[in-house]
Scaffold this active site. Structure first.
Site, PDB file in Angstrom:
ATOM      1  N   GLN A 131       0.857  -1.295  -0.105  1.00 22.77           N
ATOM      2  CA  GLN A 131       0.116   0.076  -0.033  1.00 22.77           C
ATOM      3  C   GLN A 131       0.915   1.225   0.160  1.00 22.77           C
ATOM      4  O   GLN A 131       1.756   1.555   0.907  1.00 22.77           O
ATOM      5  CB  GLN A 131      -0.612  -0.168   1.212  1.00 22.77           C
ATOM      6  CG  GLN A 131      -1.869   1.054   1.484  1.00 22.77           C
ATOM      7  CD  GLN A 131      -2.437   1.092   3.081  1.00 22.77           C
ATOM      8  OE1 GLN A 131      -2.639  -0.100   3.317  1.00 22.77           O
ATOM      9  NE2 GLN A 131      -2.975   2.192   3.390  1.00 22.77           N
ATOM     10  N   SER A 134       2.007   6.789   2.247  1.00 25.52           N
ATOM     11  CA  SER A 134       2.735   7.712   3.201  1.00 25.52           C
ATOM     12  C   SER A 134       4.190   8.279   2.176  1.00 25.52           C
ATOM     13  O   SER A 134       4.372   7.547   1.486  1.00 25.52           O
ATOM     14  CB  SER A 134       3.286   7.205   4.150  1.00 25.52           C
ATOM     15  OG  SER A 134       2.302   7.055   5.231  1.00 25.52           O
ATOM     16  N   GLU A 249      -8.651  -0.801   6.814  1.00 26.66           N
ATOM     17  CA  GLU A 249      -7.373  -1.186   7.625  1.00 26.66           C
ATOM     18  C   GLU A 249      -7.897  -1.180   9.050  1.00 26.66           C
ATOM     19  O   GLU A 249      -7.253  -1.917   9.861  1.00 26.66           O
ATOM     20  CB  GLU A 249      -6.438  -0.133   7.546  1.00 26.66           C
ATOM     21  CG  GLU A 249      -5.143   0.007   8.224  1.00 26.66           C
ATOM     22  CD  GLU A 249      -4.043   1.139   7.617  1.00 26.66           C
ATOM     23  OE1 GLU A 249      -4.652   2.129   7.170  1.00 26.66           O
ATOM     24  OE2 GLU A 249      -3.052   1.012   7.696  1.00 26.66           O
ATOM     25  N   GLU A 375      -1.408  10.661  18.085  1.00 26.81           N
ATOM     26  CA  GLU A 375      -2.148  11.734  18.345  1.00 26.81           C
ATOM     27  C   GLU A 375      -3.094  11.985  17.181  1.00 26.81           C
ATOM     28  O   GLU A 375      -4.261  12.467  17.468  1.00 26.81           O
ATOM     29  CB  GLU A 375      -0.914  12.820  17.956  1.00 26.81           C
ATOM     30  CG  GLU A 375       0.012  13.189  19.136  1.00 26.81           C
ATOM     31  CD  GLU A 375       0.969  11.981  19.404  1.00 26.81           C
ATOM     32  OE1 GLU A 375       1.001  11.302  18.348  1.00 26.81           O
ATOM     33  OE2 GLU A 375       1.580  11.851  20.213  1.00 26.81           O
TER      34      GLU A 375
END
Lengths: 429, 330
Positions: A131, A134, A249, A375
């Site tokens: 995948q 990023s 996911e 976060e």
């Protein structure tokens, strides 16, 4: 409320167990620990073979539609297969990214020709998938990605770089999110493709992680040609397609409430062996730490059962699953920390008799980042579950190619970190 | 697997929520600090049937399970109601073979308290202040009797805590160690359920305020420092819910799992309610630590409940002992 199999589930479980025994000699099994597959090229082949054997036995893609090579089974059956694989100490399937994230995306947005070409081979691990989301400048802020795809003739030409790409070093195909229209706002100018990882211009460089292993990679694209027939969804619809991936996911990663590092059961066995030999003062401390780790793991496990119940009754996995990964990361730390401390003098070496605890410890900082940072997950829960107001997102409606003018220096000064990914349900590649 | 409440339990929870909304509130908890009676009080709880949820129908109860009681207890905890359903749950276990006393528990004609510690001067025990009938473990036997209550200035006045010296007693059950242990575990589950309700309400108060309050030109809930602390508290609440449901289910359906589940739930409840209560104060800023605001009433509940029926250290050690004994690996 009950935790038992229904008669149908019990029958299916017995069927799965019998199949796993029948094919036992053809499958990879783990010796010690529960931390998953070993590395290396010979392991890759063995793991591909293992998945193929399981697929031929009908144990991969259990809940998929028959037209895609699945068995049209239930999510409960899928979960039973996972439990029985773990019980038989078969490591996680090599194509877990493909099965969990890529295939659902291809199924939802691909053409019949793409379904025909890819899905059956993916199920059998004839092709392993990765995948490609990023990038160095867009991790949590995925929609700020910069890899471009430019239309040329009957296809597209891709240039750019992806990073943190799990399995890219062994993958045959990947789903690739690119920017095709930089003049549109950042979410609107994206397009998804299937890319052949063996195509000219694709270069994979393994990254070594802090614990020494190399499970993920940098991937460079230099003038890589992708036929237009390998587009997934319409041009400019890439964000919507990516949301399918990220939604799945969640099911793949957060759904079950299973321990993310070493299991609490392995800690229990280690503690039963080591705690009685400690001084009385240390026994008290170790028992408190053991109690805390066990309670955290049980809280995750039973919360996972609630999510599983909701999904198996037809509910969609919601943003609540992000809470599962947050809590799972926290309890994995409690478990591994005590496991390491119970190693005594060996705890300072990576070469002790039971060094899986130390090796797992070194994966935990990454666990709090990969698949959605703590976060970002807190932002997702805060905004989408609790309904708290979102972070300001100054770049959301601005054309992407105007961003460089927005601030001094790098041009990214006005963009707060770790925020925009809350548009997405889940995590990063 | 089906790990969810059923329709009847959801209806019971909704009914309990309505009942408690009309009968008890943090304002009552505040007034109790000045000496007013706790709300809704024993008579109202008996009338609506909540004291007899786990009492058999033959003794005037509902004959339902601990899980059915837990979903009601969560709603009681949300508004800091008193007396505690922990006492009813625990007494119902102890009095299983004493229908007259069970009937008096369910109809509220007697006020029970269950005493921990020595009968000559018990540990501070739930609902002792307004009780007239005390249950205690004396030399391995379950006894019932009258007693003399002493108390101090309460941190949380809704808990009715008092130390009791028994002035009379008679034996109900010889050799009651196992019965006592089970009753205490069931009590811990119901206490965790009340804490679940209190923690959930505290987090909701914090979320409501963070959506409304503006600072530096933005709603404070948009700041990660505020948002993330509320999320951590909320995650704790949802995890506690799972442990409470599991433990209550175990009390009804899998007694072998009850010791582990009850201690896990009680230990986790202590930490979760404390964090939720401290978070709601912090999110409110200055108004959060005033007498008039409700936040400190949840904080008071947290600071007291964490010590009742065994503190976190005791229950973590109990979990460890069971785990070392193979509870997870058998």
């Amino acid at each position: 409320m009950d935790f038992e199999d229904t008669p149908e589930e019990a029958e299916y479980r017995a069927h799965v167990r019998a199949l796993l025994e029948e094919h036992s000699a053809e499958l990879v099994h783990m010796d010690t620990g529960e931390e998953g597959a070993a590395e290396g090229p010979e392991q890759e082949l063995a793991l591909r073979r293992t998945q193929r054997v399981l697929a031929e036995a009908g144990l991969v893609g259990v809940a998929w539609a028959r037209e895609h090579g699945g068995r049209a089974g239930t999510l409960a059956q899928q979960s039973i297969v996972h439990q029985e694989l773990a019980r038989a100490r078969v490591p996680g399937l090599i194509n877990h990214i493909g099965l969990g994230m890529c295939a659902p995306t291809v199924i939802a947005h691909g053409t019949p020709a793409q379904h025909e070409k890819y899905l059956q081979r993916l199920l059998r691990a004839d092709d392993v998938w990765c995948q490609l989301f990023s990038e160095p400048a867009s991790g949590s802020d995925l929609a700020a990605l910069r890899t471009t795809a430019v239309r040329e003739g009957d296809g597209w030409v891709v240039n750019g770089q992806k990073v943190w790409t799990t399995l890219a070093h062994v993958a045959d195909f990947g789903i690739l999110l690119t920017r095709t229209d930089p003049a549109k706002p950042k979410h609107a100018g994206l397009t998804m493709f299937v890319v052949d990882m063996h195509a000219p211009g694709v270069e994979v460089r393994p990254l070594k992680q802090m614990g020494g292993q190399s499970n993920f990679n940098e991937v460079f694209f230099t003038d890589v040609h992708i036929p237009d027939t390998e587009r997934l969804g319409e041009p400019g619809e890439g964000w919507r397609v990516a949301l399918t991936t990220l939604l799945n996911e969640r099911v793949a990663v957060g759904g079950g409430g299973t321990d993310l590092g070493l299991s609490v059961e392995s800690l229990a066995r280690l503690a039963a062996e080591r705690v009685p030999g400690l001084s009385p003062e240390r026994q008290v401390l170790a028992r408190q730490a053991l109690g805390r780790a066990a309670v955290a793991a049980l809280a995750n496990r039973y919360t996972g059962y609630r999510r599983y119940t909701a999904i198996s009754q037809g509910g969609l996995p919601g943003p609540e699953a992000s809470a599962g990964k947050l809590a799972g990361t926290a309890s994995a730390k409690l478990i591994a920390d005590l496991g390491v401390r119970l190693q005594g003098d060996d705890a300072v070496f990576l070469s002790g008799a039971d060094d899986r605890w130390q090796r797992t410890m070194a994966t935990l900082p990454g666990l709090a980042i990969a698949g959605g940072t703590d976060e970002v997950l807190r932002n997702i829960v805060g905004e989408r579950v609790l309904g708290l107001p979102p972070e300001p997102r100054e770049d959301k409606h601005r054309p992407f190619n105007e961003k460089a003018a927005a601030g001094p220096g790098t041009g990214r000064a006005a963009e707060p970190a770790n925020t925009a990914r809350t548009d997405a349900p889940g995590a990063m590649a | 697997m089906n790990f969810d409440l059923d329709t009847d339990q959801r209806d019971a929870a909704a009914g309990a929520k309505d009942f408690f909304a009309g009968q008890a509130s943090p304002a009552d908890a505040r007034r109790a600090l000045d000496g007013s009676p706790v709300a809704p009080g024993r008579a109202a709880l008996a009338e609506v049937g909540f004291l007899g949820i786990t009492v058999p129908e033959s003794a005037g109860g509902a004959g339902a399970g601990v899980l059915d009681l837990a979903v009601v207890a969560e709603q009681a905890g949300a508004v800091l109601a008193g007396p505690s359903l922990v006492t009813a749950a625990r007494a119902a276990v102890l009095l299983a073979d004493h229908p007259d006393l069970l009937a008096a528990l369910a109809d509220g004609s007697r006020g029970f308290a269950v005493l921990d510690g020595p009968v000559g001067g018990s540990a501070p025990s739930l609902d002792a202040r307004d009780a007239d009938t005390f249950l205690a473990l004396d030399g391995g036997a379950l006894v019932v009797g009258e007693g003399e209550v002493t108390s101090g200035a309460p941190i949380d006045a809704t808990r009715g805590l008092g130390s009791v010296r028994l002035t009379s007693s008679r034996v109900l059950v010889e050799d009651a160690g196992a019965l006592w242990a089970r009753a205490r575990q069931v009590g811990a589950v119901v206490l965790a359920a009340e804490d679940l309700g209190a923690a959930g309400r505290a987090v909701q108060m914090g979320v409501d305020y963070a959506q409304m309050r503006t600072a530096f030109g933005r709603k404070i809930g948009s700041y990660q420092a505020v948002k993330h602390s509320l999320v951590d508290a909320w995650v704790g609440v949802e995890q506690l819910r799972s442990l409470v449901w599991w433990a209550a289910w175990a009390a009804d359906a899998a007694p072998g799992e009850l010791p582990l589940a009850a201690s896990a739930a009680k230990a986790f409840a202590a930490e979760t309610l404390e964090r939720a209560a401290e978070t709601v104060i912090q999110v409110h800023g200055g108004v959060g630590f005033t007498w008039e605001h409700d936040a400190h009433l949840y904080w008071r509940r947290a600071k007291v409940d964490r010590l009742l029926l065994g503190d976190e250290a005791e229950h973590l050690d109990a979990v460890a002992a069971l785990v070392l004994d193979g509870a997870l690996t058998r």
